[in-house]
Design an enzyme around this catalytic site. Structure first.
Site, short mmCIF file in Angstrom:
data_model
loop_
_atom_site.label_atom_id
_atom_site.label_comp_id
_atom_site.label_asym_id
_atom_site.label_seq_id
_atom_site.Cartn_x
_atom_site.Cartn_y
_atom_site.Cartn_z
CD GLU A 175 -50.67 8.34 -17.98
OE1 GLU A 175 -49.83 8.40 -17.07
OE2 GLU A 175 -50.54 8.92 -19.08
CD GLU A 369 -52.88 12.89 -19.62
OE1 GLU A 369 -51.64 12.93 -19.63
OE2 GLU A 369 -53.55 12.60 -18.61
C1 BGP Z 1 -49.43 11.73 -17.70
C2 BGP Z 1 -50.38 12.06 -16.58
C3 BGP Z 1 -50.62 13.52 -16.39
C4 BGP Z 1 -49.43 14.40 -16.66
C5 BGP Z 1 -48.69 14.00 -17.92
C6 BGP Z 1 -47.39 14.75 -18.13
O1 BGP Z 1 -48.74 10.58 -17.36
O2 BGP Z 1 -51.62 11.43 -16.77
O3 BGP Z 1 -51.15 13.67 -15.09
O4 BGP Z 1 -48.64 14.53 -15.54
O5 BGP Z 1 -48.41 12.64 -17.92
O6 BGP Z 1 -46.41 14.23 -17.28
P1 BGP Z 1 -45.35 15.15 -16.55
O7 BGP Z 1 -46.14 16.13 -15.78
O8 BGP Z 1 -44.55 14.24 -15.68
O9 BGP Z 1 -44.55 15.77 -17.63
#
Ligand code: BGP
Length: 470
Positions: A175, A369
């Site tokens: 990201e 993800e």
């Molecule tokens: C993405 C990241 C992850 C994780 C996920 C969920 O942006 O790559 O590391 O954090 O989001 O986000 P959050 O934990 O803020 O709900």
């Protein structure tokens, strides 16, 4: 395959059909959110370890204690039936100062983890950098300093030498676009008000390109790709202004990153916005050569939701003549339900995003993800009834299968997250995993693991090759 063959071999009706046997049904995590042991066995500090965490949330010193429970965790993932596990390597476990001396204990930790995955028949998919820049580099300016590009390439060289015999799929930077759009996510203290945001972003693009070129040079059989967060920007209304704002948001949020990584060039609309918004961006001919020489084999991307944008006078970037040169205001979309954290739920947007990326770049796609953050409740009998997560994943897998049905070559799907881990903003209140970890924001409790309802469901999905989504 010719077009007529492709048309003739078009798959039968969904959703009952399985995906090919080599499809990578996986799950995902990141080092700073799952491991803990943030100062153990020679690990140096990263920007995540020293940042001020949101009020009421824990720091990253324990997390899910995966650093000590990795064997138990990988056994659970094997029971889940994963074909692949996407995790990240903490830069400062390998190079505590970001550059220079290698920490043998850190190298050994991931070596054992990779061996354990392989022993269970799980393909390890390695993210090289997931928001955890070494503080030693941050102190020297972080990504604003071109020397960080060299440091990343040095780190990549160490990883390729240590694990290249066992890792086939590499992801460069998780990201990068979110780090640039929301700098507090992972750029570190250096990213203060005077930080040259897009120059630093450019350095990350160069680091990525050089790491991809190096990978092809030293590991000709390996495959490497970027891992941005890609989600189509939608216009709120069918007005020309909203469509134009959405086009800018797509350029600035999505295509800037993939055009540079895949095509080796800067997206013109994104550059128009960056320049008019007054950001510094110096790109030399030599830099462009570096971008062109580092090409990915596939595109990995994270998808949670689309974003909806509308023209907002005074907020949308406009020139003196009123011509629009940037996205407007990001707004809720009335057509979508939302998560407990107000994230829109748009499975069809997953399909359109997959199709759009494919039609722009034509490379194989890996989803690294996708998932639902929710308040899960552990019952006294050790169960967790997360049917809402099953619904979310079912709808997104169905949308992915529909995209595949149209001819999009998706090679893997890795929901976030394999097991519960610390959310970036909400600590342990917001959970994503198939496995519940008994701890909360106030106490680490016993960190025991429990299989959620979604664990049993995803196991059936994988065992059926994606045919059984019931
Ligand atoms: C993405 C990241 C992850 C994780 C996920 C969920 O942006 O790559 O590391 O954090 O989001 O986000 P959050 O934990 O803020 O709900």
């Amino acid at each position: 395959m010719s077009l007529s063959e492709a048309v003739r071999s078009a798959p039968a009706a969904w959703p009952g059909r399985a995906l090919p046997a080599d499809f990578l049904w996986g799950a995902s995590s990141s080092a700073y959110q799952i491991e803990g042991a943030s100062a153990e066995d020679g690990k140096g500090p990263s920007v995540q370890d020293v940042k001020t965490v949101p009020a009421g949330t824990p720091d990253f010193s324990v997390c899910s204690d995966h650093y000590h429970r990795w064997a138990e965790d990988i056994a659970l993932l094997a029971e889940l039936g994963l074909k692949s596990y996407r995790f990240s390597i903490a830069w400062t476990r390998i190079l505590p100062e970001g550059t220079g001396a290698v920490n043998p204990a850190g190298v050994e930790f991931y070596s054992r983890l990779i061996d354990e995955c392989l022993w269970h028949g799980i393909e390890p998919i390695v993210t090289m950098y997931h928001f955890d820049l070494p503080t030693a580099l941050d102190a020297r300016g972080g990504w604003a300093d071109p020397a960080t590009v060299d440091a990343f390439v040095e780190f990549a060289r160490v990883l390729f030498a240590a694990y290249g015999d066992r890792v086939t799929h590499w992801l460069t930077i998780n990201e990068q676009n979110i780090m640039t759009l929301v700098p507090h996510h992972g750029l570190g203290a250096a990213a203060g008000p005077d930080y040259p945001l897009y120059q630093a972003n450019h350095h990350m693009l160069l680091a990525q390109a050089r790491a991809m070129a190096l990978c092809h040079e030293v590991l000709p059989a390996a495959k490497i790709g970027p891992a941005p967060n890609i989600a189509l920007a939608l216009p709120l209304e069918g007005t020309a202004e909203d469509v134009l704002c959405a086009q800018y948001l797509n350029a600035v949020r999505n295509w800037l990153y993939l055009d540079a990584a895949v095509l080796g060039r800067y997206n013109t609309l994104a550059v128009d916005h960056i320049r008019r918004a007054g950001y510094r961006l110096d790109v030399s001919d030599d830099d462009l050569r570096v971008l062109r020489e580092g090409r990915p084999d596939f595109i990995a991307f994270n998808y949670y939701n689309t974003e909806t944008v509308t023209y907002a006078p005074g907020e949308t970037l406009e020139d003196a003549d009123g011509a629009i040169h940037g996205p407007g205001r990001i707004v809720p979309n009335p057509h979508f339900a939302t998560t407990d954290w107000n994230w829109p739920i748009d499975p069809l947007g997953f399909r359109t995003t997959l199709q759009e990326i494919h039609s722009r770049y034509g490379l194989p796609l890996m989803v690294t993800e996708n998932g639902l953050g929710a308040y899960d409740r552990l019952e006294p009998d050790g169960t967790v009834d997360d049917g809402y997560r099953i619904d979310y994943l079912r709808d997104h897998i169905t949308a992915m299968k529909q995209a595949i049905d149209t001819g999009v070559p998706v090679i893997g799907y890795h929901p976030w997250s394999a097991i519960d881990l610390i959310s970036t903003h909400d600590g342990f209140l917001k959970r994503y995993g198939f496995v519940y970890v008994r701890r909360d924001n106030e106490s680490t409790h016993d960190l025991a693991r429990f299989r959620k309802k979604s664990f049993h469901w995803y196991r059936r999905v994988i065992a059926s090759g994606g045919a059984d989504l019931a």
